[in-house]
Structures are given as C-alpha cells and as structure tokens.
Write an enzyme that holds these catalytic residues in place. Structure first.
Site, mmCIF file in Angstrom:
data_model
loop_
_atom_site.group_PDB
_atom_site.id
_atom_site.type_symbol
_atom_site.label_atom_id
_atom_site.label_comp_id
_atom_site.label_asym_id
_atom_site.label_seq_id
_atom_site.Cartn_x
_atom_site.Cartn_y
_atom_site.Cartn_z
ATOM 1 N N PRO A 340 -5.892 1.417 3.988
ATOM 2 C CA PRO A 340 -5.957 2.498 2.995
ATOM 3 C C PRO A 340 -5.355 2.155 1.639
ATOM 4 O O PRO A 340 -5.004 3.051 0.893
ATOM 5 C CB PRO A 340 -5.151 3.595 3.675
ATOM 6 C CG PRO A 340 -4.105 2.848 4.441
ATOM 7 C CD PRO A 340 -4.706 1.520 4.823
ATOM 8 N N GLY A 341 -5.214 0.880 1.344
ATOM 9 C CA GLY A 341 -4.823 0.520 -0.015
ATOM 10 C C GLY A 341 -3.348 0.204 -0.211
ATOM 11 O O GLY A 341 -2.920 -0.008 -1.336
ATOM 12 N N GLY A 342 -2.594 0.174 0.861
ATOM 13 C CA GLY A 342 -1.165 -0.124 0.732
ATOM 14 C C GLY A 342 -0.928 -1.531 0.234
ATOM 15 O O GLY A 342 -0.171 -1.745 -0.714
ATOM 16 N N ASP A 361 -13.668 -2.891 1.466
ATOM 17 C CA ASP A 361 -13.560 -2.456 2.856
ATOM 18 C C ASP A 361 -14.957 -2.114 3.351
ATOM 19 O O ASP A 361 -15.797 -1.646 2.581
ATOM 20 C CB ASP A 361 -12.632 -1.249 2.989
ATOM 21 C CG ASP A 361 -12.116 -1.122 4.414
ATOM 22 O OD1 ASP A 361 -10.970 -1.543 4.660
ATOM 23 O OD2 ASP A 361 -12.860 -0.636 5.279
ATOM 24 N N CYS A 462 -2.545 -7.062 12.845
ATOM 25 C CA CYS A 462 -1.492 -6.261 13.457
ATOM 26 C C CYS A 462 -1.652 -6.335 14.966
ATOM 27 O O CYS A 462 -1.494 -5.362 15.675
ATOM 28 C CB CYS A 462 -1.511 -4.828 12.963
ATOM 29 S SG CYS A 462 -3.062 -4.004 13.235
#
Lengths: 597, 180
Positions: A340-342, A361, A462
């Site tokens: 989400p753009g972090g 994305d 992750c």
C-alpha cells in the site's frame, strides 16, 4: 512453619473428612457473612458525634460473643503463630484506612483533632481489637481455601501425569473426542523435554519418530496449523525454537510508525503524539525514523498528524528492504509491488523528492491506497502504474535501483493474518515461487548496470520458507550470471542458508538476511541485495532465454543444469551444435540466431 | 495524458486563483525545474517535465497517477480542486484561517467552520473567497470558501458559519476510493 505443619496434618485425612470440614466451615462462613452485613455502620467510627459512637459501642459489645465463639472453634484446630503475625499486619492496614478516610472528609478531621482526639484513640484501639479478630478469621478462611485448592491441584496433576503415560492410541481417541488444550500443552512440553534429553528420558519402547509424530499432531491441534506448513517450520527450526516461533505468532507485533521526513522530524512528531496521550518510544538504534507505539487513547491511524501526512503506519520489517536498497538522490527507482505504498513513500523520503519513483502494483484496487498515501505524505516525484511486474523491462527499463518486495505466502506475518495457518498448501507454494522467480528475473533485467550510483536490486519477502527466499535468489544467480549478491547493509538479522536439507546454494547466500518474529520481535522477513555488474546477460544464457520464450509452458530444469558449467567452452559448443541441429526444423528460430550471429 | 486546452486552462486557473491568486506564476516558473500541468483521465496533474517524459512510456490504461493530482474536471466542464492539492495551496495561500483545537475534528469530519472554532484569520479577507484552513500549530487541514468577511466575522454569533467546507484531510480516510 504453621502451614507446613497443617499440611502434614491434613494430608493423611481421607476425602470424606476434608469434605466434612468443608461443610462445617461453610456454616461458619454463614455467620461471618451475617456479621459482615452488620459491619458497614461500624466501619465509620470517626463520626464526630459522641452519641453515635456510644451507640456503636453497644452494638459491638453485642456482637463480640459470636466472634469469640468462632475464634475458639478455629483456634482449636489450627496453631496460632502465623495468624497473629498476620493480624498485626492487618492492624497497620486498618490504620491506613482511617487516614484515608480522614483525608477524604475535612469536616471530620477538624472535629476529631480539636475536641475528641484522645477519646478517639481509645476507641480506635478497641475497634482494632474487633477488626483484629475479624481479620484473623478471614485469614484462616483464606488459608483453608488455599489448602483445599492445593489438594485439588495435586489431584489434577495426578490426572495429567496419567494421561502422559497412556499409549498413543488412547491419546488419539482423547483428541478425537474433545481437545483439552491445557492437557495438550502439558504433553507438548513433556515430549519436548524428552526429545531434548532423549537418551535418558525416553521410553525404551518408543522411537524418536514416534515422539515426533505425537508432537506434530499436538502442535497442529494446539496452534491450529495444517500438517504441511507445520512440518515446514519444524524443518526450518530446532524444536524449541519452533515452539517459540509458534508462540510469537499468537502475539501481535508492536505497532510501528515511520516519521515522514518530508514533512516533519521524528522528535517533533513524537512530541505531538505524546501531547495526544500516546505512549511511544524510538524503535531502536537501527532506524532514525521509526517510533514504536505502546498504547494510545486515540486511533493512531486517524489523528490529525496522520492525516496531515506526518507519519505512516508501517511494520518495522518493511523498513528493512528500503534501508537495504539505500536509494541515492536523483536516481530513477522502481518499486515493483508497491501497495500500500509504505516502502515507496520511504524511498521518496530518503531521496527527498528528487529523481523519480515508479510505483507499480498488479492489483488495481490496492493501488488506490498507494495513490492516497503518496499524496497524503507529500510525495511529488512518483509515477503510479498498474502492470504485471513481469512485463517490466518491456514497459520501461534502465532503472538505477529496483525494489522487489515479492508477493508471498505470508508465513512471516501469521500474527497479522492467521488464515495462512490453514489455507496454504504445497500447490500454493509452487505457484507463488514460480511468480517470484519470474518477477526477480524481470527486476534484474530492468536495472541499468552502467548507472553511476546504482545498479542494485533488492529482493525481499515477508515469508520465511526457504523455497520463497534462498531458492529464488539462488535461481536468479544461476539464470543471470551478470548479478552478484552484496551485503545488505543491515547489521542485524540471521544469515541466509547456504545449504538446506540436502540442497546446496551459492555460498554468497550468507550475505542475505533473515528476520524472525521470536528473535527480532518484527514480522518474519527476508532481504537480499544484488548488484548488477553487466548489462549483457552472457550469451549462452541468452540462448537459453530464447528457448524459454519458445516453450513458456515447460521451463525445463534439466537444461539449466547442463549449462551451469559455462566456463567449459568446448562442451558448451558441442551442446549448442546439437541443439541447433535439433532446432534446424524451425526456420524462424534459425533466422533469429543467424541474425544475432 | 495531454496538455490542457485553452478552455480547460482558463477554468482551471480561475479556480486556482481563488485560493492562491497571482501566485500561480510561482507554480509555472520554478527555479529548480520546469513543471507542467497534464490532463489524464479528466484529472489534472502537476508534475516536473522530466518525470512527465518518463511516464509517457506507460500506457494510458495503466498510468494511474503522476506527480501531484490537483483535482478533476466534472462532466459539466467545471473544475473541482481535490484535497491532494493542499500542499501547494497551503504553500502559496493568500488567505488563511486558523481553527482552535476543539474545531479541528469537526472540520476534519467534513463540517463547516463555525465562529466558535475560529482561532485566527487573515486580516481583510473578503466574502466568498477561497481560504486555507490551518490548525493552531500550523498544520494545513483543508480549504474552503469564506462565508463572511473578516469584519463581519467579529459581529457573528458563535454558531454562525465562517467558512464553507470544500475539502479536508479527513477525506484521505473517508474517500480513499472515490478521491483518486
């Protein structure tokens, strides 16, 4: 002392007798309760008017006989040493109470201190005697309860011990009927203890695999993983560590925010949030922009500071790939899977809105969050696009750095999304690793090796499984000999595996970094950093690529193996001739090759 | 992605001038880089020319945003400023209004600014003029159109409206889907 003696007395008593005692106690309780209800008026002895005090005195005198009776009964059965000590303690407490009361009621303080100070003291003494007795009774009752509880506990312990001793089949039956989590946990602990000291503690009839089977079954049931995933984790960690890992997955990771250096400084932000009553602390020495939130009276994702773009809610682990990427000002950077753009916003903040950041994305819905976030955080150098990452070198290439935070199974973030525990199967892993490999190759191809400042690729997931991490990196090293691994620049984290369950990887894989929830208290994570030193993919590999393009469906692994020993030119030549002969059938391909030659 | 037509530029600049007046010049003539306005999917983006050129590689359907989105043209041809333009608007604002801490949240939930919440106001602000709303510690919260001039505000009763709400930073949460 007293308690021990009592236990000695009590233990040999058969159950019936203890029960009897219980019932007699019960009746005693009733009388106490009755007394308690009368107590409240008596507990306000500081009332200044003498009449009232006298009345109370009368009441107390009436009560005394009952109490004494009770005392006698119980004094017979128990020795006194400890109770007296306790009562003394209680005296002090009671005095404290009085002080509190006086503080509360100013009126009372004045009157008592001025007029009836001496009288009151006497009264207090008398009443304390009263209270003493009550307190002693209460204490004794408490002890009795404790004793009974202890006995019960012992009974329970006996039960569990029995259960551990039962044979495997019976245990299975039990688990089919009704899973008792406490029991399972106990059993897990016991089995782990045995496995850790196998030679001495084992049951000679049981083999290690028997114990492991049992342990796996119990772990599956206790933590709710599916078989496949559980055995994956058990392969990855020794048993003790695995259980720590499972435990860590049950606890949420701390909330972390990243101060947006484009709009504020961390110190100012911390002060502003503290003023809102948020309890926070810098995340650690390794980051200058991270703040860890302990608790907050306001929703941390909706404060005016958040909306004004002063910080971003971002897991600690997602700082790492950007720090590894180490973007420099005026570079052109690609974030392949940005939602989400972090990470995108962190990159932009690091290069201070210079240069250009492409945020890509594949999911159009998630891209909305990217756009909102980069605008909120005041990022002005971003281009947001919606491609499949695998198309990338064809859309636009020649980047100075590429960050690929690949889509993954999410085995590192089980604490965040527990559904991973059950819904990941072997097929999912195969699918996802395939995509990861393709994405990584196109990420490598999108980088310009001749860039003065850059030429780096960071691959992160992750997930903590070796299939998604080391194997993918190893595959890329094999497929693209024009890249090499370089240190990530992160000074903590565990080294990547260079060999795992019979597979050996490139020795440089120890430059990559792994992070686990139970050791680093952040999400499970994997970071690796490549440096591209040549834009030319060595020719042989190019041929291979062409082949791959021809038959997209079956990327044959055997051929790659054949080409691993690229230095041996003769063999390769011979092989190539063979292949050309084979392909002589296809005229188009021949043309291509001829052209290139 | 294309440059704005003359008609569009006129409408757009008129709207922008309500908030930053002649400071539009500073947006176009920048010392650091040449910047331009580009129209894409009815939205106006403000972006440096170098980034714009790189973005031309990306297909029309796949390009979703570049630089900073200032707002969009409605179907009737009017221009509507979005909250995403706040950074630039706040930088060049002509008229500013500060709200007290107890007025921050009501404004960020999309309400008008009341007299009771008015902390400070630029002197000689006229009526029906675009103004940027700040919190007392100078965080820009949004923008709106003044309902009263500064002098009229003094006489207003506490529940009277001072600024009509146009956009606020709460929209990043409330309208993430529709905003962009």
């Amino acid at each position: 002392m007293g308690r021990r003696a009592r236990n000695k007395q009590a233990d040999p008593l058969p159950l019936e007798q203890t029960l009897k005692r219980k019932s007699s106690e019960g009746s005693g309780n009733k009388s106490k309760k009755a007394k308690k209800t009368q107590n409240p008026p008596k507990k306000q002895p500081q009332q200044p008017k003498k009449e009232k005090v006298q009345k109370q005195k009368k009441e107390e005198k009436e009560e005394i006989p009952i109490i004494k009776k009770n005392n006698k009964i119980e004094d017979e059965s128990w020795d006194n040493v400890e109770t007296i000590q306790d009562v003394e303690d209680d005296e002090f407490e009671d005095i404290d109470e009085y002080e509190d009361l006086e503080d509360n009621d100013e009126y009372v303080i004045k009157k008592t201190s001025f007029n009836f100070g001496s009288d009151d003291e006497e009264e207090e003494e008398e009443e304390e005697l009263e209270i003493e007795k009550e307190a002693r009774e209460l204490d004794e009752k408490k002890k009795e309860d404790e004793r009974l509880a202890e006995e019960e506990l012992k009974i329970n312990v006996a039960e569990t011990e029995k259960m551990v001793l039962t044979s495997g089949q019976e245990i299975e039956k039990d688990s089919m009927v009704a899973p008792d989590l406490a029991l399972i946990q106990q059993r897990i602990q016991d089995v782990v203890k045995i496995l850790n000291n196998f030679r001495e503690m084992r049951d000679p009839d049981m083999s290690r695999t028997d114990y492991m089977e049992q342990l796996k079954k119990d772990l599956c049931q206790y933590y709710g993983y599916n078989d496949y995933l559980l055995s994956k984790f058990l392969d990855l960690f020794p048993i003790n560590e695995a259980i720590e890992f499972f435990e860590a997955n049950e606890v949420p990771r701390p909330i972390v925010i990243r101060a947006n250096t484009l709009k504020t400084r961390r110190r100012d932000l911390a002060q502003a949030l503290i003023n809102r009553g948020v309890n926070l602390e810098p995340i650690g020495k390794w980051s200058k922009v991270g703040l860890q939130i302990f608790d907050s009276p306001v929703p941390i994702g909706a404060t005016p500071e958040y909306l004004a773009g002063h910080y971003m809610l971002q897991a600690a682990s997602s700082f790492l790939p950007v720090m590894a990427l180490a973007p420099q000002e005026n570079e052109r950077i690609l974030d392949m899977c940005s939602a989400p753009g972090g990470k995108t916003s962190y990159i932009s903040a690091l290069i201070k809105n210079t240069g250009c950041v492409f945020a890509n994305d594949a999911n159009k819905d998630r891209i909305k969050a990217v756009i909102a976030n980069i605008h909120r955080l005041g990022i002005k150098n971003a281009v947001v696009c919606n491609y499949d990452g695998r198309e990338f070198p064809n859309v636009i290439g020649g980047f100075d750095r590429v960050l690929l935070d690949a889509p993954c199974s999410g085995t590192g973030v089980i604490a965040k999304d527990p559904s991973v525990k059950v819904n990941k199967s072997e097929q999912d892993f195969q699918m996802v690793t395939q995509i990861q490999k393709e994405l990584l190759l196109s990420a490598i191809d999108s980088v310009d090796a001749n860039s003065k400042t850059g030429g780096y690729i960071v691959y992160s997931t992750c997930s903590i499984t070796v299939e998604e991490d080391e194997e993918v990196v190893n595959y890329a090293l094999r497929k693209r000999p024009n890249v090499k691994l370089v240190p990530t620049g992160l000074d903590f984290g565990k080294e990547g595996f260079t060999s795992f369950r019979g597979k050996t990887f490139n020795p440089s894989l120890k430059l990559t970094r792994r992070y686990y929830p139970h050791t680093h208290n952040m999400d499970g994570f994997y970071v690796s950093k490549f440096k591209k030193f040549s834009n030319k993919i060595p020719k042989l590999n190019k041929d291979e690529d062409e082949e791959d393009n021809e038959k997209v469906e079956n990327k044959v692994v055997e051929e790659e193996v054949g080409f691993n020993d690229e230095e041996d030119a003769k063999i390769i030549k011979a092989e190539e001739e063979k292949r050309l002969k084979k392909k002589g059938i296809k005229p188009t391909n021949n043309k291509k090759k001829n052209n290139k030659k | 992605m294309r440059p704005l037509t003359e008609e569009e530029t006129k409408v757009f600049f008129q709207k922008l001038a309500q908030y930053i007046g002649r400071n539009i010049v500073h947006l176009i003539n920048r010392p650091d880089d040449t910047y331009c306005f580009r129209l894409h999917n009815n939205r106006v983006y403000y972006v440096s020319e170098s980034i714009m050129k790189k973005a031309t590689c990306i297909g029309r359907d796949q390009l979703l945003s570049l630089g900073v989105c200032f707002g969009k043209f409605t179907k009737t041809g009017k221009f509507r400023l979005h909250i995403t333009a706040l950074d630039y608007l706040a930088q060049y604002a002509k008229y500013k209004i500060w709200v007290k801490p107890n007025g921050e949240m009501p404004f960020m939930y999309g309400n008008h600014v009341l007299k009771a919440h008015l902390g400070r106001i630029t002197e000689d602000t006229p009526e029906h003029q675009g103004a940027i709303i700040y919190s007392m510690n100078d965080i820009p919260l949004g923008f709106g159109v003044t309902a009263r001039s500064t002098s009229d505000c003094r006489k207003l009763d506490p529940t009277g409206i001072v600024v009509f709400h146009q956009a606020d930073i709460g929209e990043y949460l409330r309208g993430e889907e529709t905003l962009l």
